[in-house]
Write an enzyme that holds these catalytic residues in place. Structure first.
Site, short mmCIF file in Angstrom:
data_model
loop_
_atom_site.label_atom_id
_atom_site.label_comp_id
_atom_site.label_asym_id
_atom_site.label_seq_id
_atom_site.Cartn_x
_atom_site.Cartn_y
_atom_site.Cartn_z
N LYS A 93 -56.97 32.81 -18.17
CA LYS A 93 -55.67 33.48 -18.29
C LYS A 93 -55.69 34.78 -17.47
O LYS A 93 -56.70 35.50 -17.48
CB LYS A 93 -55.41 33.78 -19.77
CG LYS A 93 -53.99 34.26 -20.08
CD LYS A 93 -53.80 34.45 -21.60
CE LYS A 93 -52.40 34.92 -21.95
NZ LYS A 93 -52.21 35.07 -23.42
N SER A 168 -47.99 33.00 -25.19
CA SER A 168 -48.02 33.42 -23.81
C SER A 168 -49.05 32.71 -22.92
O SER A 168 -48.93 32.76 -21.71
CB SER A 168 -48.31 34.93 -23.76
OG SER A 168 -49.61 35.20 -24.25
N SER A 192 -50.50 33.21 -29.34
CA SER A 192 -50.40 32.92 -27.90
C SER A 192 -51.37 31.88 -27.37
O SER A 192 -51.24 31.46 -26.23
CB SER A 192 -50.55 34.22 -27.09
OG SER A 192 -49.33 34.90 -27.05
#
Lengths: 516, 479
Positions: A93, A168, A192
């Site tokens: 990420k 996210s 997330s």
């Protein structure tokens, strides 16, 4: 049967580990049966082929991945063991710092910034022989539930590209679902990792706060943020967790005691396990009927496997969402102050320093980030602190106590991961409250600092993946993954994503056999 | 100076002191003054995204030393974030301690006998340093600014006094005494000129007898003890003039302008920051255990007040006179009191030991601190036995301080050994023989002629004779 599987592992994953599983790949590379370079090329080709449509990656680190793969092959050739994730491609990420590789948090304000250091989790991946293939898209600064808040465009759901992958960590979840990497790292502040995992039909795990180092994770809400694995199976997620977990002297909130290994617990089963089905996180208003049905079936599956399942009401959990939306923005408003145009990233010149700060931040942050900075600044302001921030902290204590009471009666808890399945791009983007409600089932565990895992469990009537969640008390990861693995084995088959790597489409999912 | 008649000043001081740790508060970068800009920096003290603080144990220990030296209670404490934007603050918040500081409720005894309460002494991180570059050399009109982050993250302890100081003189005394304690405890070098000790003064005035406090102003930029007392005096005068003129003091932060000798407005209450304090989530609460606190307490040497008492005690039950109080304060402040104590212990008159130390040795205190106390005592013994005159003793002392060595050797090298009592007697006798008329008048009662003989003896000995010894010889010849 796939090459290199030990009988234990084969049994642990019931139908046999899929050929593209991280563990199968690592075993093959460690034994010299496959070359890391070949594995990495295959995945880079897949990214090349489908990521134009999905938008999982903000940066593909093809050159670095090839160099690293060659090193690993050389190590194997020299008779050394490169580690438990030898040659396994991993997507990271883009809020995790990577030396010399752009790290943007999907924000204009960090555009062009290249960290001079690696996040501890990134360093641990490298030590374990994993190969980073790229940096994945996210909601700007991890604020959002759809990955639509990325300054560099949204990521699309591999099961239906007109829909969001969740967020996210949407880029990580979509990349794993589409077979662009067997493993990915995400971060989970209010859901997330788990929410996008559920929407993309993969496994996502939020570890106990303090078990995985936050050093190098660009902070959103420091007391809630936790790095965790995204994978296509519980066993793979456990293997990745075992690599990244452990004390880090550079993170003062890192637990000193080494968390128990999860890999060996995956096959432990649920015989005699006491499972509580949390009504507030399952039957609550707003939870789709299809999702409720899947959770009920998951409860049955656990009972069939030998667990005792009872309903449990934890009414305090209804305060979690409002408390979270005071605490997380409050911490974020402070954490994001440093993006002022002085030292790195974007700078928009102004008449004086304050004007430069203001212009830089106005141009560099997107609307959701600004909304949360405003909320948080307000919550911490003189005269409001006690009513908002301090009150929310008290709610947090109440929630921890409520969970503690539930865990006197139950070993793990079962709940929906999300109220609904993947929604369409744009559907909730203008309605922040509807978007915030996407995390209603995941937020309580973040407030408590507890672990939770989302496992795919069938689909809704439209054929979109549904995720169910196993919650456990602090450091309860082993029992949590044992229960999750039982659900994984019992789950109705999940469709192969519409947009996916050719190898994945061929292998099917979950696949039995499919030897190469 | 004190407040004008009928008025009373209420003063509290906030003193920031840089701790003498090897590394910074939250990272391993070196804590060193004067290095090339931005050479002692890393992701943590630059506040790079993703970096996290790890608290320095050494800094906590020094903070406890300060607290315990100030008789504070050491308590479990929590770090907070103090949020405001400033370019030399890498994270745009400062990690500090807010409502749960490590040290609380102490006090400081001043050399004048007064006691000032210490509210708290808490740990925080320093900021970087901004230099405004441009024509005027001031913020306004600067073309651009350069920031040096070497100082960012250097550990500080902020010592907050109770508002119990009543004059500029006492404020200065407090700051000077505090500096001595910081140095004595090993926590800081106390160098105001290098900014390692920085003082802010909160000043308000009220009419004598009023219970209610006046509106206070905070005065910043006090870079020396002299600035501190001048600024406080000026601020007291300014506030009294406002109120006597029928006006009201406005709550402000003011800047001391050393050149113009006045304070000027920096910002008013309306412009004050809302720091939005909240507990720093990247750090865990700090709770030094009792054993650690006791270890630190027992490792503290005597503090200046204790040492002053030890010097005063040399003078016996009556203590030192007020006239000597300044000398006592001086030798303690300069770290030379051990010389006085050692000499007095070996039989030197305390008054002589104190005077030579406070006046002569103090001239080069840094070197004097290195002098062997035994040699120092030997020198004073030579003076006390009148083997050396006061002038000679001072000359030998200067040599001893700068070069070391045995005082007897130094005296011989300087030619002072020729003046042993025997040879002096010969010189005196010769002078008397050469001036029979003056001798007769002297013996006849003209006592002032002693100076005449002494002068001649001095000339002949090239000033090496001891005046007292000459007088003694003259008396001997008179029979």
């Amino acid at each position: 049967m796939t090459v290199g599987l030990t009988p234990d592992r084969a049994e642990a994953s019931a139908g046999g580990a899929e050929p593209l599983s991280a563990r199968a790949l690592a075993d093959a590379v460690r034994r010299g049966e496959r070359r890391a370079s070949e594995v990495v090329e295959e995945h880079l080709a897949a990214i090349e082929a489908v990521d134009g449509e999905l938008g999982c990656f903000l940066t593909v680190t093809a050159d670095g991945a090839r160099r690293r793969a060659a090193e690993i092959d050389a190590e194997v050739a020299a008779g050394r063991d490169p580690g438990p994730l030898a040659g396994v491609p991993v997507a990271v990420k883009d809020n995790l710092c990577t030396t010399g590789v752009a790290t943007t948090c999907a924000s204009r304000i960090l555009e062009g910034w290249r960290p001079p250091y690696d996040a501890t989790v990134v360093a641990r991946l490298a030590e374990a022989g994993a190969v980073m293939v790229g940096k994945t898209n996210l909601d700007e600064f991890a604020m959002g539930s759809s990955t639509e808040n990325s300054a560099f465009g949204p990521t699309r759901n591999p099961h239906d590209p007109s829909r969001v992958p969740g967020g996210s960590s949407g880029g990580s979840a979509a990349a794993v679902a589409a077979g662009l990497a067997p493993l990915a790292l995400g971060s989970d502040t209010g859901g997330s990792i788990r929410q996008p995992a559920a929407l993309c039909g993969v496994v996502g795990m939020k570890p106990t706060y303090g078990t995985v180092s936050r050093y190098g994770l660009i902070a959103f809400a420091s007391s809630l943020d936790q790095v965790g694995p995204v994978a296509r199976s519980v066993a793979d997620a456990a293997a990745l967790f075992d690599v990244i977990a452990g004390h880090d002297p550079r993170d003062s909130t890192s637990l000193v005691d080494v968390p128990p290994a999860c890999g060996p617990a995956v096959g432990a089963g649920v015989q005699g396990l006491r499972v509580g089905l949390v009504t507030e996180l399952t039957d609550a208003q707003g939870v789709d009927a299809d999702v409720r049905s899947r959770v009920a079936e998951a409860a049955d599956a656990l009972a069939v496997a030998g667990a005792t399942v009872d309903s449990v009401s934890i009414p305090e959990l209804r305060f979690a969402l409002p408390a979270y939306y005071l605490l997380a923005p409050a911490e974020a408003s402070s954490n994001l102050s440093r993006y002022d145009g002085v030292r790195y990233g974007l700078r928009v010149d102004g008449d004086d320093v304050a004007d430069m700060n203001a212009r830089t931040r106005a141009a560099g942050f997107g609307p959701e980030v600004k909304r949360r900075i405003l909320l948080g600044t307000y919550a911490l302001s003189a005269g409001y602190y006690d009513a908002y921030y301090a009150q929310a902290q008290r709610v947090r204590t109440v929630i921890i106590q409520a969970f503690a009471r539930a865990y006197e009666r139950f070993d793990v808890l079962l709940a929906a991961t999300t109220p609904g399945t993947a929604f369409r791009l744009g559907e909730k983007i203008d309605d922040p409250l509807a978007m915030y409600l996407s995390d209603v089932c995941t937020i309580p565990t973040n407030l408590a600092g507890h672990p939770a895992i989302s496992v795919p469990f069938g689909t809704d009537s439209a054929g979109l993946p549904v995720g169910v969640q196993i919650l456990a008390p602090a450091l309860g990861e082993p029992v949590m993954v044992a229960a999750a693995a039982v659900l994984e084995r019992a789950a109705p088959s999940t469709p192969v994503p519409r947009v996916a790597a050719p190898t994945l489409a061929t292998a099917g999912m979950p696949a039995v056999g499919g030897a190469r | 100076m004190s407040a004008p008649a009928g008025w009373e000043a209420v003063i509290g001081l906030e003193v920031h002191c840089e701790l003498r740790t090897a590394t910074k508060l939250f990272c391993g970068c070196r804590n060193e003054f004067g290095a090339e800009p931005n050479t002692h920096v890393c992701p943590v003290c630059l506040g790079l995204p993703g970096s996290l603080p790890v608290l320095s144990t050494a800094a906590v220990e020094l903070a406890m030393r300060i607290g315990l030296a100030l008789h504070c209670e050491v308590r479990p404490s929590v770090f907070h974030r103090k949020n405001y934007f400033y370019p030399d603050m890498p994270k745009d918040y400062q990690v500090s301690q807010y409502d749960e500081p490590i040290n609380v409720a102490g006090y400081l005894d001043l050399p004048d006998g007064s006691r000032v309460g210490v509210e708290r002494a808490h740990i925080e991180e320093d900021t970087g340093k901004t230099s405004h570059v441009g024509d005027t050399g001031r913020i306004h009109g600067a073309g651009y600014a350069l920031v040096d982050y070497n100082r960012a993250g250097v550990p500080l302890v902020e010592i907050v006094s109770e508002p119990g100081i009543t004059s500029a003189t006492q404020a200065r005394l407090y700051a000077s005494e505090l500096r001595a304690i910081l140095v004595a405890s090993g926590a800081s070098d106390g160098r105001m000129e290098e900014g390692s000790m920085r003082v802010d003064a909160n000043v308000s005035v009220r009419r004598v007898g009023d219970l209610e406090l006046g509106t206070r102003c905070e005065v910043k930029n006090l870079n020396s003890l002299r600035s501190l007392s001048r600024a406080v005096d000026h601020e007291i005068g300014r506030q009294v003039a406002i109120v006597e003129g029928g006006g009201r003091v406005e709550q402000q932060t003011r800047h001391w302008d050393e050149d113009r000798g006045c304070t000027v407005t920096l910002r008013s209450k309306e412009e004050a920051y809302d720091y939005r304090y909240f507990p720093e989530p990247d750090l865990v609460p700090l709770a030094p255990d009792a054993a650690w606190v006791e270890d630190v307490r027992s490792s503290l040497g005597p503090m200046p007040a204790d040492r002053r008492r030890a010097v005063v005690a040399l003078f016996g039950a009556g203590g030192a006179s007020d006239a000597r109080a300044d000398q006592v304060a001086t030798v303690v402040e300069l770290g030379l009191d051990h010389l006085v104590v050692a000499a007095a212990g070996a039989g030197i008159e305390p008054a002589l030991a104190l005077a030579r130390t406070a006046n002569e040795a103090a001239a080069d205190a840094a070197a004097a601190r290195e002098v062997d106390p035994a040699a120092y005592t030997a020198l004073l013994q030579m003076e006390q036995r009148q083997e050396l005159s006061a002038t000679q003793a001072k000359a030998v002392l200067a040599e001893l301080v700068t070069g070391g060595g045995a005082p007897v050797e130094i005296a011989r090298r300087m030619g002072f050994e020729a003046l042993a009592a025997g040879s002096l007697a010969e010189v005196v006798a010769a002078v008397v023989a050469e001036h029979p008329g003056e001798w007769e008048r002297f013996c006849g009662g003209e006592a002032k002629l002693a100076g005449f003989f002494t002068g001649h003896v001095m000339r002949r000995t090239e000033g090496k004779a001891n005046g007292k010894a000459v007088a003694a010889e003259l008396a001997k010849l008179q029979g």
